[in-house]
Scaffold this motif. Structure first.
Motif, PDB file in Angstrom:
ATOM      1  N   GLY A   1       0.819  -1.200   0.000  1.00  0.00           N
ATOM      2  CA  GLY A   1       0.000   0.000   0.000  1.00  0.00           C
ATOM      3  C   GLY A   1       0.853   1.251   0.000  1.00  0.00           C
ATOM      4  N   TRP A   2       0.404   2.243  -0.758  1.00  0.00           N
ATOM      5  CA  TRP A   2       1.120   3.528  -0.796  1.00  0.00           C
ATOM      6  C   TRP A   2       0.122   4.635  -0.535  1.00  0.00           C
ATOM      7  CZ3 TRP A   2       0.595   7.979  -3.730  1.00  0.00           C
ATOM      8  CH2 TRP A   2       1.623   8.917  -3.595  1.00  0.00           C
ATOM      9  N   VAL A   3       0.515   5.580   0.304  1.00  0.00           N
ATOM     10  CA  VAL A   3      -0.345   6.702   0.649  1.00  0.00           C
ATOM     11  C   VAL A   3       0.504   7.957   0.687  1.00  0.00           C
ATOM     12  CG1 VAL A   3      -0.073   6.606   3.159  1.00  0.00           C
ATOM     13  CG2 VAL A   3      -2.237   7.388   2.200  1.00  0.00           C
ATOM     14  N   ILE A   4      -0.114   9.108   0.471  1.00  0.00           N
ATOM     15  CA  ILE A   4       0.638  10.358   0.450  1.00  0.00           C
ATOM     16  C   ILE A   4       1.256  10.603   1.816  1.00  0.00           C
ATOM     17  CG2 ILE A   4      -0.764  11.414  -1.360  1.00  0.00           C
ATOM     18  CD1 ILE A   4      -2.350  12.830   0.749  1.00  0.00           C
ATOM     19  N   PRO A   5       2.424  11.247   1.874  1.00  0.00           N
ATOM     20  CA  PRO A   5       3.090  11.458   3.165  1.00  0.00           C
ATOM     21  C   PRO A   5       2.229  12.259   4.120  1.00  0.00           C
ATOM     22  CG  PRO A   5       4.561  11.941   1.328  1.00  0.00           C
ATOM     23  CD  PRO A   5       3.201  11.762   0.743  1.00  0.00           C
ATOM     24  N   GLY A   6       2.338  11.923   5.378  1.00  0.00           N
ATOM     25  CA  GLY A   6       1.634  12.654   6.423  1.00  0.00           C
ATOM     26  C   GLY A   6       0.347  12.005   6.870  1.00  0.00           C
ATOM     27  N   ASP A   7      -0.228  11.121   6.042  1.00  0.00           N
ATOM     28  CA  ASP A   7      -1.476  10.479   6.440  1.00  0.00           C
ATOM     29  C   ASP A   7      -1.194   9.075   6.948  1.00  0.00           C
ATOM     30  OD1 ASP A   7      -4.430  10.829   6.484  1.00  0.00           O
ATOM     31  OD2 ASP A   7      -4.336   8.994   5.293  1.00  0.00           O
ATOM     32  N   ALA A   8      -1.950   8.667   7.939  1.00  0.00           N
ATOM     33  CA  ALA A   8      -1.750   7.339   8.528  1.00  0.00           C
ATOM     34  C   ALA A   8      -2.312   6.267   7.605  1.00  0.00           C
ATOM     35  CB  ALA A   8      -2.410   7.259   9.891  1.00  0.00           C
ATOM     36  N   LEU A   9      -1.568   5.158   7.461  1.00  0.00           N
ATOM     37  CA  LEU A   9      -2.003   4.033   6.648  1.00  0.00           C
ATOM     38  C   LEU A   9      -2.308   2.863   7.572  1.00  0.00           C
ATOM     39  CD1 LEU A   9      -2.480   2.613   3.995  1.00  0.00           C
ATOM     40  CD2 LEU A   9      -0.021   2.181   3.813  1.00  0.00           C
ATOM     41  N   LYS A  10      -3.576   2.551   7.739  1.00  0.00           N
ATOM     42  CA  LYS A  10      -3.986   1.486   8.647  1.00  0.00           C
ATOM     43  C   LYS A  10      -5.205   0.787   8.063  1.00  0.00           C
ATOM     44  CE  LYS A  10      -6.780   4.623  11.474  1.00  0.00           C
ATOM     45  NZ  LYS A  10      -6.475   5.855  10.758  1.00  0.00           N
ATOM     46  N   PHE A  11      -5.269  -0.514   8.204  1.00  0.00           N
ATOM     47  CA  PHE A  11      -6.405  -1.257   7.692  1.00  0.00           C
ATOM     48  C   PHE A  11      -6.380  -2.671   8.250  1.00  0.00           C
ATOM     49  CE2 PHE A  11      -2.947  -1.548   4.661  1.00  0.00           C
ATOM     50  CZ  PHE A  11      -2.867  -2.899   4.363  1.00  0.00           C
ATOM     51  N   GLY A  12      -7.552  -3.309   8.219  1.00  0.00           N
ATOM     52  CA  GLY A  12      -7.676  -4.695   8.610  1.00  0.00           C
ATOM     53  C   GLY A  12      -7.743  -5.590   7.388  1.00  0.00           C
ATOM     54  N   VAL A  13      -7.489  -6.886   7.594  1.00  0.00           N
ATOM     55  CA  VAL A  13      -7.487  -7.863   6.513  1.00  0.00           C
ATOM     56  C   VAL A  13      -8.518  -8.928   6.849  1.00  0.00           C
ATOM     57  CG1 VAL A  13      -6.118  -9.520   5.193  1.00  0.00           C
ATOM     58  CG2 VAL A  13      -5.057  -7.408   6.061  1.00  0.00           C
ATOM     59  N   ARG A  14      -9.461  -9.189   5.903  1.00  0.00           N
ATOM     60  CA  ARG A  14     -10.522 -10.146   6.160  1.00  0.00           C
ATOM     61  C   ARG A  14     -10.724 -11.038   4.947  1.00  0.00           C
ATOM     62  NH1 ARG A  14     -14.798  -5.707   8.642  1.00  0.00           N
ATOM     63  NH2 ARG A  14     -13.612  -5.226  10.526  1.00  0.00           N
ATOM     64  N   LEU A  15     -11.100 -12.277   5.215  1.00  0.00           N
ATOM     65  CA  LEU A  15     -11.415 -13.242   4.178  1.00  0.00           C
ATOM     66  C   LEU A  15     -12.873 -13.684   4.329  1.00  0.00           C
ATOM     67  CD1 LEU A  15      -8.203 -15.484   4.190  1.00  0.00           C
ATOM     68  CD2 LEU A  15      -8.853 -13.787   2.485  1.00  0.00           C
TER      69      LEU A  15
END
Length: 637
Positions: free
Chosen positions: A156-170
Motif C-alpha cells: 500500500g502507498w499513501v501520500i506522506p503525512g497520512d496514517a495508513l492502517k487497515f484490517g485484513v478479512r477473508l
C-alpha cells in the motif's frame, strides 16, 4: 537416547511454529479476520520495491501484527499472510480501507509462480468492475488451490503525512454479501436519521428564520459527509466530484462542521455578553476555521510537492489551531455553567461520544500508540447517531423550556397589566370622587355666596361684575362634571357599556366635530372590567379626534355579533394627510389603549386613508368562567 529426544523436540517446535504462521481454512469456513500470529508487516518498508519478488522470505524481517498500521513513518508499506485451504475455492479478500492511493496484491501457492491479483489499484477503482462487486473498501477475488499453502503480499502507498492502517478479512462470497447487506442497512438507517433531522431543521428554519437552524444543519451535513467519505463511499461519486473524495479534502468537512458547531453552541447556550467580550473579538468562532482551512490548502500543496517535513509541520500547527475551537467552546461552557444553565450538560453529553472517538482515533491510532485500529467508521456512525439524537431531543427540550419561559413571562406581563389597569381605575375613582365631592361642592358654595353678595349690593358696576362671573362659574361646574364623568361615568356598572358610550358621544361639543352614535344587534352584557376598559379605549380615541383629526363628523358604532362585539370609531379628518407630529401624551394614550385591548383579549387595529381614520376594536365574548370575574376595585361583585 538423550540426543534423539532433543531432535524430536526440535522437530515438534518447528511444526508448532509452522502451524502458527499458516492460517488453516476448514471446509465449513465462512469468514475470518486475519490477525496475529498469521498477519505480518514489514519492519522496514522499502519504498523502491514495487513487487513482492524482492521481499525477504525470512519471517525474521517481518513483524507480527493484529492488523496493518504503518502509522506516519513511511509512505509505502508491505504486509503478508499465509493460508491453507482444504478444498479449492475462491474467497474474497477485503482490505478495510479506502485511503491508499495505490494498492497491489500478489499471491503464490507453494512453489508456484508469483501472480498479481486483478482488482482495484487506487481508491477511485473501488466502485468499478475491477472488484468482484462494487464495494467502498478494497476487494479482491483470491483463488486458493486445495491442500496448498498460499501466501499473499499486500503493498500500500499513501501520500506522506497520512496514517495508513487497515484490517485484513477473508470471506466466502455468500458470507460477504450478507455482511455487506447489513452494513448497507446500517448506513441507510444513518442516512435516514440524518435526512429526518435535516427535514425537521429546514421546516423550523422556514417558519422561524433563525440562524441557529442553519448552523445546526451545517454541522449535521458536514459531519455526516465526513463519516460517509471517510468510510469510502466517495468512490461512488462521479469523476466531476472526485475532489470531495481526496484524502486530505475530507478534513475540510470536519473543520467546517466543528466551526458550525461552535457557532451553534453560542446560540444554543445563549452565551452572555461578558463571555463574548472575554474572547476579545466579535466573531471569534470564524478565526480558527479560516486558519485551519488555509492550513489544509497549504498541506495539500506540501503533498503535491512531496514535502514531507512541511506536511508534518503543518499537521502539528493544525492541531494547535484546532485547539482554538476547544478554547472558545470551553469559554462558552464555562459561561453557561456559571449561569447554571442546565442545557450545558446536555450539550456536553451529546458531543462526548464524538469527541471521545476523535481523541482515541487521533491520539492512539494515528500516532501509532496502538497497533490494532478500532472499528473507525462503525464507532463514528454510532457516535454521530447518539450525538444527533441527544441534540435533537435536547433541542426540543430547549424549545419547551423557552416556551414555558415565554408563557411565564406572558402571565407575569398580564398580571402586571392587570395591576396597572386596576391601579389606574382606583386612582380615577379617587380623583373623580374628590373632584365631585370636594371641588364640586366648593364651586356650588362659591356660586351661592356670590349670589347672596350680589343681592346685598346696590352698586351697578358690582352687580354687573357678579353677573359676568356667573357664566364662568357655571362653565367651571360643567367642565368639572364632564371631567368627573370621563374619569368614572356615574352608575356605569348599572347602565352598561352601550348607554355609557352613547352618553359619551352625545355629550361631546358640536364644534369642531359633530359626533354620532349607532348601536346594532341585541345587546349582550360583558364582564364589568371588559366593558370599562372598552369605554376607556373609546374615550381615548374620541379625545384624539378632538386633538389631531380636524374632522367635521365622527361616529361611534357598537355592533353585537353572535361571537364578538365590534366597536368602531371613525372620522373624516386629515387621515394620512396629517402633518401633525404625535405628542408624547398621544403616544402614551395609544399605547395605553393597546395595553387595555391586550388585557381584555381584544384586537385593536387602525386604518388611515385619505378619507380619514378608522379604528376597530373586536372583543370576543368571554367564556362563562371569565364572565363571572370582575376586576374593578371596590366593585359590589
Amino acid at each position: 537416547m538423550k540426543s534423539g529426544w532433543h531432535i524430536g523436540w526440535f522437530l515438534l517446535l518447528s511444526l508448532v511454529s509452522r502451524a502458527q504462521t499458516i492460517l488453516p481454512l476448514p471446509a465449513d469456513f465462512e469468514s475470518v479476520s486475519v490477525e496475529k500470529p498469521f498477519l505480518y508487516q514489514l519492519v522496514r518498508p522499502a519504498d523502491r520495491l514495487t513487487s513482492a519478488d524482492a521481499l525477504p522470505a525470512d519471517l525474521a524481517y517481518w513483524q507480527s501484527a493484529e492488523s496493518i498500521n504503518y502509522g506516519r513513518g513511511s509512505a509505502t508499506g508491505w504486509a503478508r499472510f499465509s493460508v491453507r485451504s482444504e478444498q479449492a475455492r475462491t474467497l474474497w479478500l477485503e482490505l478495510t480501507t479506502h485511503f491508499m492511493d495505490s494498492v497491489g496484491v500478489w499471491v503464490r501457492a507453494d512453489n508456484g509462480p508469483l501472480q498479481r491479483l486483478r482488482g482495484p489499484a487506487s481508491h477511485r477503482d473501488q466502485a468499478t468492475l475491477l472488484a468482484p462487486v462494487n464495494h467502498h473498501y478494497f476487494l479482491y477475488a483470491l483463488p486458493l488451490p486445495a491442500r496448498q499453502t498460499t501466501t499473499v503480499w499486500v503493498r500500500g502507498w499513501v501520500i506522506p503525512g497520512d496514517a495508513l492502517k487497515f484490517g485484513v478479512r477473508l470471506y466466502t462470497p455468500n458470507r460477504f454479501l450478507a455482511v455487506q447487506q447489513r452494513d448497507l442497512w446500517g448506513w441507510a438507517m444513518f442516512a435516514g436519521v440524518v435526512l429526518a433531522i435535516l427535514g425537521g431543521v429546514t421546516i423550523a428554519f422556514v417558519f422561524s428564520q433563525r440562524t441557529i437552524y442553519i448552523l445546526y444543519a451545517g454541522y449535521v451535513v458536514c459531519l455526516s459527509a465526513y463519516a460517509l467519505l471517510n468510510d469510502g463511499w466517495g468512490a461512488f461519486l462521479p469523476d466531476s466530484l472526485a475532489w470531495f473524495d481526496r484524502i486530505t479534502t475530507i478534513v475540510h468537512w470536519l473543520n467546517l462542521g466543528f466551526g458550525a458547531f461552535v457557532m451553534f453552541s453560542r446560540r444554543f447556550l445563549t452565551v452572555s455578553a461578558s463571555a463574548k467580550k472575554a474572547l476579545i473579538v466579535r466573531w471569534p468562532e470564524g478565526i480558527p476555521m479560516i486558519v485551519i482551512c488555509g492550513l489544509i490548502f497549504w498541506v495539500e500543496w506540501a503533498h503535491i510537492t512531496d514535502n514531507d517535513l512541511l506536511a508534518r509541520l503543518l499537521y502539528a500547527v493544525g492541531f494547535v489551531c484546532f485547539g482554538g475551537y476547544a478554547v472558545i467552546w470551553a469559554t462558552y461552557l464555562a459561561d453557561a455553567f456559571r449561569r447554571k444553565y442546565a442545557l450545558a450538560w446536555l450539550l456536553v453529553g451529546a458531543v462526548s461520544a464524538v469527541l471521545g472517538f476523535f481523541a482515541i482515533n487521533a491520539v492512539l491510532i494515528n500516532f501509532g500508540l496502538i497497533q490494532n485500529p478500532l472499528p473507525d467508521m462503525v464507532a463514528l456512525r454510532i457516535a454521530l447517531l447518539v450525538e444527533f439524537t441527544i441534540l435533537s431531543v435536547g433541542w426540543l427540550y430547549r424549545r419547551k423550556l423557552l416556551q414555558n419561559a415565554r408563557q411565564q413571562l406572558e402571565i407575569q406581563n398580564h398580571q402586571l397589566q392587570s395591576d396597572v389597569i386596576q391601579t389606574q381605575e382606583a386612582e380615577r375613582q379617587r380623583i373623580a370622587a374628590d373632584l365631585h365631592d370636594d371641588l364640586g361642592g366648593t364651586l356650588a358654595t362659591l356660586r351661592r355666596r356670590l349670589a347672596d353678595i350680589s343681592q346685598h349690593t346696590t352698586d351697578a358696576d358690582t352687580q354687573r361684575a357678579f353677573a359676568e362671573a356667573e357664566p364662568l362659574i357655571q362653565k367651571s361646574s360643567d367642565d368639572l362634571r364632564r371631567i368627573s364623568h370621563n374619569l368614572m361615568p356615574p352608575e356605569f356598572a348599572r347602565l352598561g357599556l352601550a348607554p355609557a358610550l352613547e352618553q359619551l358621544a352625545r355629550n361631546q361639543p358640536p364644534q369642531p366635530t359633530q359626533f354620532s352614535f349607532v348601536k346594532s344587534g341585541k345587546e349582550i352584557k360583558l364582564p364589568l372590567d371588559v366593558e370599562l376598559n372598552a369605554y376607556r379605549i373609546v374615550s381615548e380615541l374620541v379625545q384624539n379626534i378632538h386633538k389631531h383629526a380636524q374632522a367635521q363628523r365622527a361616529a361611534v358604532q357598537l355592533l353585537y355579533h353572535t361571537d364578538k362585539l365590534t366597536i368602531t370609531v371613525e372620522d373624516d379628518g386629515l387621515g394620512n394627510h396629517s402633518v401633525t407630529k404625535p405628542t408624547q401624551s398621544t403616544g402614551i394614550g395609544l399605547k395605553n389603549s393597546k395595553l387595555r385591548a391586550d388585557y381584555i383579549g381584544a384586537t385593536l387595529w387602525r386604518d388611515v386613508s385619505e378619507a380619514g381614520t378608522l379604528v376597530v376594536l373586536d372583543i370576543p365574548y368571554p367564556s362563562p368562567m371569565y364572565a363571572a370575574r370582575t376586576s374593578l376595585p371596590n366593585s359590589p361583585n
